[in-house]
Design an enzyme around this catalytic site. Sequence first.
Site: not given
Length: 388
Positions: A72, A200, A292, A296, A383
């Site tokens: 991604h 998200y 979550p 990580k 990220y």
Amino acid sequence: MRTQVAIIGAGPAGLLLGQLLHKHGIDNIVLERHTGEYVLSRIRAGVIEQVAVDLIDEAGVGARMHREGLVHDGTQICVDGVRHRIDFKELTGKTVMVYGQTEITKDLMDGRAAAGAQTVYTAEDVALHDIFADQPRVTYRADGKVHEIECDFIAGCDGFHGISRQSVPADAISSYERVYPFGWLGLLSDTPPVSEELIYVRHRHGFALCSMRSPTRSRYYIQCSLAEDVHAWPDERFWDALKPRLDAQARERIVTGPSIEKSIAPLRSFVGEPMRFGRLLLAGDASHIVPPTGAKGLNLAASDVRYLSEALLEHYQEKSAAGLDHYSARALARVWKAERFSWWMTMLLHTFPDSMFDRKMQLAELDYLFGSRAAATAFAENYVGLPF
Ligand code: APR
Ligand code: PHB
């Protein structure tokens, strides 16, 4: 029995450490409380940082991940029905791998079996002895008998509820913790993901996440109260709660179907310091927990294992104690940054009870994130994973 490194726990941390040590000729035994099937039944997050991908490759178990995993380049964030995109590749040059952590555990188990390394499943009453002496020991019960392993080091990779951290004298460890006033209700289904990238979702009804395991398997989450009982959530109720939190296009496209797994997870941030106690070295969830949000957990376990395996190699091959002496400080420096990022992302995207001020702060922060290249770059570099 005797081994060089006794590893407690056959989760991703213990198995990855075992594989890397084995590759370099360092003998190890893994002791796991549950069966292998039980360990593989736990559904965990599914986003792997490039540095963790590299380490899994180095351990020689990355082939299936590269075949089946999805690379991604970015992620989407939906705020009150409007979707935005953060382009990791453009901002950082890096990408992430979407591949279930359960699959990584399976690949590591298969790799360990192929290497002929020893794993004891259903080991009961595992106990650590003499961690501050030169020759620590581990005892456990199996087949009705007590067994003892003499070793040089014990690697405590037995998760948040494991015995390793609990074996440390209370005055030798400092704990830092934040418990969040909600959980995530997760649903796995054999339906195509609603979007090519993760979404998200921040919505006044609560957080949601649209994730995936493959082009035909989706993983969805919704923020829920800690008092919820998963049995009170038939699939229809889950889909009905998820849909209004999405944007119009996602709501239209989403394919719903029967769940193949459903569970509730609480959200917690926790760090125990230090990570070394004499000849006991903690790694992964045994030492720290992240919520979550941002995925990580496994990535931090992988970075601990990288520092720890290097330190043990230095000990055995170069007769140097430097790596072991620095292990805790090096690992914790990266741990705290990931703790910060997952705490920040959690605060940014969830609905907190009764705080209009916090809500205004979230909206200001999100507006800044979507309007500033610097802010988006900071998000993206955390990220995709900070460098070692
Ligand atoms: N004796 C032996 N084994 C134990 C004991 C014990 N007393 N207590 C726990 N274990 C085992 C658990 O059964 C589990 O299989 O230790 C293992 C720990 O595994 P995880 O909880 O997965 O922890 P870790 O390997 O650190 O995982 C790191 O990866 O999958 C993600 O979300 C997960 O954030 C986590 C990360
Ligand atoms: C998941 O796919 O389960 C997942 C993905 C991203 C997260 C958390 C969980 O931040």
